[in-house]
Design an enzyme around this catalytic site. Sequence first.
Site, PDB file in Angstrom:
ATOM      1  N   THR A 157     -15.682  -9.175  30.623  1.00 33.96           N
ATOM      2  CA  THR A 157     -16.249  -8.608  29.386  1.00 33.96           C
ATOM      3  C   THR A 157     -16.877  -9.719  28.539  1.00 33.96           C
ATOM      4  O   THR A 157     -16.718 -10.902  28.828  1.00 33.96           O
ATOM      5  CB  THR A 157     -15.168  -7.824  28.606  1.00 33.96           C
ATOM      6  OG1 THR A 157     -14.549  -6.888  29.501  1.00 33.96           O
ATOM      7  CG2 THR A 157     -15.697  -7.054  27.414  1.00 33.96           C
TER       8      THR A 157
ATOM      9  N   ASN B  10     -16.089  -4.396  33.200  1.00 34.64           N
ATOM     10  CA  ASN B  10     -14.645  -4.405  33.455  1.00 34.64           C
ATOM     11  C   ASN B  10     -14.222  -5.686  34.140  1.00 34.64           C
ATOM     12  O   ASN B  10     -14.313  -6.744  33.549  1.00 34.64           O
ATOM     13  CB  ASN B  10     -14.193  -3.149  34.205  1.00 34.64           C
ATOM     14  CG  ASN B  10     -12.681  -2.924  34.044  1.00 34.64           C
ATOM     15  OD1 ASN B  10     -12.082  -3.408  33.090  1.00 34.64           O
ATOM     16  ND2 ASN B  10     -12.067  -2.200  34.955  1.00 34.64           N
TER      17      ASN B  10
ATOM     18  N   GLU C  31     -15.518   0.290  35.763  1.00 34.94           N
ATOM     19  CA  GLU C  31     -14.828   0.867  34.598  1.00 34.94           C
ATOM     20  C   GLU C  31     -14.044   2.122  34.939  1.00 34.94           C
ATOM     21  O   GLU C  31     -13.195   2.548  34.151  1.00 34.94           O
ATOM     22  CB  GLU C  31     -15.827   1.212  33.480  1.00 34.94           C
ATOM     23  CG  GLU C  31     -16.629   0.068  32.936  1.00 34.94           C
ATOM     24  CD  GLU C  31     -15.854  -0.896  32.043  1.00 34.94           C
ATOM     25  OE1 GLU C  31     -14.643  -0.689  31.834  1.00 34.94           O
ATOM     26  OE2 GLU C  31     -16.489  -1.861  31.584  1.00 34.94           O
TER      27      GLU C  31
ATOM     28  N   ASP D 277     -10.520   2.135  34.236  1.00 32.46           N
ATOM     29  CA  ASP D 277      -9.985   2.287  32.873  1.00 32.46           C
ATOM     30  C   ASP D 277      -9.492   3.710  32.610  1.00 32.46           C
ATOM     31  O   ASP D 277      -8.867   3.977  31.586  1.00 32.46           O
ATOM     32  CB  ASP D 277     -11.046   1.891  31.824  1.00 32.46           C
ATOM     33  CG  ASP D 277     -11.035   0.391  31.544  1.00 32.46           C
ATOM     34  OD1 ASP D 277     -10.113  -0.306  32.004  1.00 32.46           O
ATOM     35  OD2 ASP D 277     -11.961  -0.087  30.858  1.00 32.46           O
TER      36      ASP D 277
ATOM     37  N   SER E 225     -11.217   2.711  26.350  1.00 30.69           N
ATOM     38  CA  SER E 225     -11.500   1.273  26.318  1.00 30.69           C
ATOM     39  C   SER E 225     -10.627   0.588  25.279  1.00 30.69           C
ATOM     40  O   SER E 225     -10.060   1.244  24.396  1.00 30.69           O
ATOM     41  CB  SER E 225     -12.970   1.068  25.963  1.00 30.69           C
ATOM     42  OG  SER E 225     -13.255  -0.295  25.756  1.00 30.69           O
ATOM     43  N   SER E 226     -10.538  -0.729  25.376  1.00 28.12           N
ATOM     44  CA  SER E 226      -9.885  -1.521  24.325  1.00 28.12           C
ATOM     45  C   SER E 226     -10.902  -2.348  23.547  1.00 28.12           C
ATOM     46  O   SER E 226     -10.520  -3.111  22.654  1.00 28.12           O
ATOM     47  CB  SER E 226      -8.851  -2.469  24.939  1.00 28.12           C
ATOM     48  OG  SER E 226      -7.870  -1.747  25.622  1.00 28.12           O
TER      49      SER E 226
ATOM     50  N   GLY F  80     -11.216  -9.525  26.884  1.00 24.67           N
ATOM     51  CA  GLY F  80      -9.800  -9.784  27.179  1.00 24.67           C
ATOM     52  C   GLY F  80      -9.019  -8.539  27.542  1.00 24.67           C
ATOM     53  O   GLY F  80      -7.789  -8.536  27.414  1.00 24.67           O
ATOM     54  N   GLY F  81      -9.708  -7.472  28.001  1.00 25.88           N
ATOM     55  CA  GLY F  81      -9.019  -6.273  28.483  1.00 25.88           C
ATOM     56  C   GLY F  81      -8.088  -5.712  27.422  1.00 25.88           C
ATOM     57  O   GLY F  81      -8.433  -5.628  26.239  1.00 25.88           O
TER      58      GLY F  81
HETATM   59  N1  GLY Z   1     -12.875  -2.520  30.597  1.00 22.83           N
HETATM   60  C1  GLY Z   1     -12.017  -2.960  29.580  1.00 22.83           C
HETATM   61  C2  GLY Z   1     -12.076  -2.100  28.371  1.00 22.83           C
HETATM   62  O1  GLY Z   1     -13.050  -1.420  28.155  1.00 22.83           O
HETATM   63  O2  GLY Z   1     -11.137  -2.074  27.628  1.00 22.83           O
END
Ligand code: GLY
Length: 573
Positions: free
Chosen positions: A383, A403, A422, A425, A454-455, A474-475
């Site tokens: 990301t 992702n 993605e 996710d 998503s985060s 950072g996921g």
């Molecule tokens: N792919 C990580 C996020 O969207 O949170």
Amino acid sequence: MQGCSIVFLALFLVACDLQLLSESELSDQNQSQDLVPHYAVASAHPLATQAGIEILKQGGNAFDAAVAVTSTLAVVEPYASGLGGGGFWLLHVADTHQDIMLDGRETAPLASTRDMYVDASGNPTQLSVTGPLAAGIPGVPAAMVHLAENYGRLPLNVLLNFSIEAANNGFAVSEHYQRLASARMATLLRSPQAAAIFLDHGQAPSSGYILKQPQLAKVLVSIRDFGRDGFYTGEIAQKLVHGNQQAGGIWQLKDLEQYQVIERQPITGSYKNISIISAASPSSGGIVLMQMFNMLSMLDINELNALERTHAIVEVMRRAYFERASYLGDADFIEVPVNTLLSMPHAEDLLADYSSQHATDSHNYLRETNMLDDAVLQEGQNTTHFSILDQAGNYVAATLSINYPFGSGFVPAGTGVLLNNEMDDFVIKPGHPNLWGLVDNEANAIEPGKRMLSSMSPTFLDDGNRTAILGTPGGSRIITMVLLSALEFANGADAETMVALLRFHHQFLPDQIQFEMHAIDAMTQTSLTSMGHTLKERQHSYGNMQTIIWDKQMGRVTAASDPRGIGDAKVSQ
Ligand code: GLY
């Protein structure tokens, strides 16, 4: 190469600029210079920052610069984001004082099904991670065109020029690229197109290798010339769909034709003296962030010592991530009780079982689960994020992704477009952790056309005098990184302190405090363990935050790029 690109771009922009900006626009621009003393760009790659700065220098606004930075990152950080991915662009429009979230998140293909990644025995497969089935329908190209057409002032042939040059002429890969390509080598080798583009004769290219992407340049040219249609219909769309299907994917032309970017109301709230604006569904970022702030406002952490403060922050992280797992998903498909989740009585309820002396056991809330296998996710450098401020007071915080590093590792033949993964996710199987160790439930189950949770948390903070424009990759750790930096901002920290801050994280499951080396001192670690916490020191740092602070009271703009990354933050002189 770089020098040539800059000279060419500068000449080209000067030529266009003279024709494109009317006298009244130029005078608006001059007036606006009284408003913000400098413009600034902070991004994860020096060439992307350069592209944004050049556009601003030539009279483009923050939204124009955002298009140039997005497209350049798609070329020079192929492991992090790209035309085959998605993202969220948080916009502040100075003229109208509006904050808007542009949602360019990927959608599940129309032929997708709830259990498509589970085998006959009910076990999750690798298909949500690797190869063509892992890819959602990309949103980045549509979002770039939407931004340029609705908010920018320069045409796409100016905005995409830098990235087209970089794709055609190549750029020198970094050690960071080399490490990520090594980590994903097996996956990249499975796609002949991906291996040919991103590896050097089947090996991770060494630092300094010039990576050229002529096919990707053609796709960018197609978007430049035909806008959205240049990607979502016609020849490029046919190649994307054909290549995807040939390799076992389920994309159809109608998936691309029907893809829409969506303008959404961001999540807003406040904590002590700061107001917070952050990402709305389908990101969990804004809701989880505000839930943590709501709980923290009841715990008065500034009065606590280091141990008590870390414990309190960890406990609110645990509870907010439990809420994420329980309630959050694409609000266009499921009912997300946003008002309830963000109410203070609800924050009080969440703290009902809080003890200042003992860790809460996450398993009180849910069943046992697997631990996160972070063998490859050591650096959290998947990301990407960038922040931009222009002199009219417009600003953009954007977090973009494919992702996992290098996404699905799959490139449809003849396109040069690396597809995201993605789809992972989504919840693949309720209770089963995804790549980030997140354990979601039905709210985030796969449905055709739905956006995966998503985060990503592009965020604006304001303390009355200062505005911060920030975010990070950072996921699952994105939201807690933004929280920790926001807490520092509330205490007066500058941009450099915010991006360099050592980080710790809890996400409900796995039930452990993950922390960067030295983020928690030895004595505090011992005390946290005796309170019932499990600690996991990460061998590598994580995150790559990009922050700009506009201090209106002091008339100053500062910007900082995370020292963990290779990015660059520039403020105009
Ligand atoms: N792919 C990580 C996020 O969207 O949170």
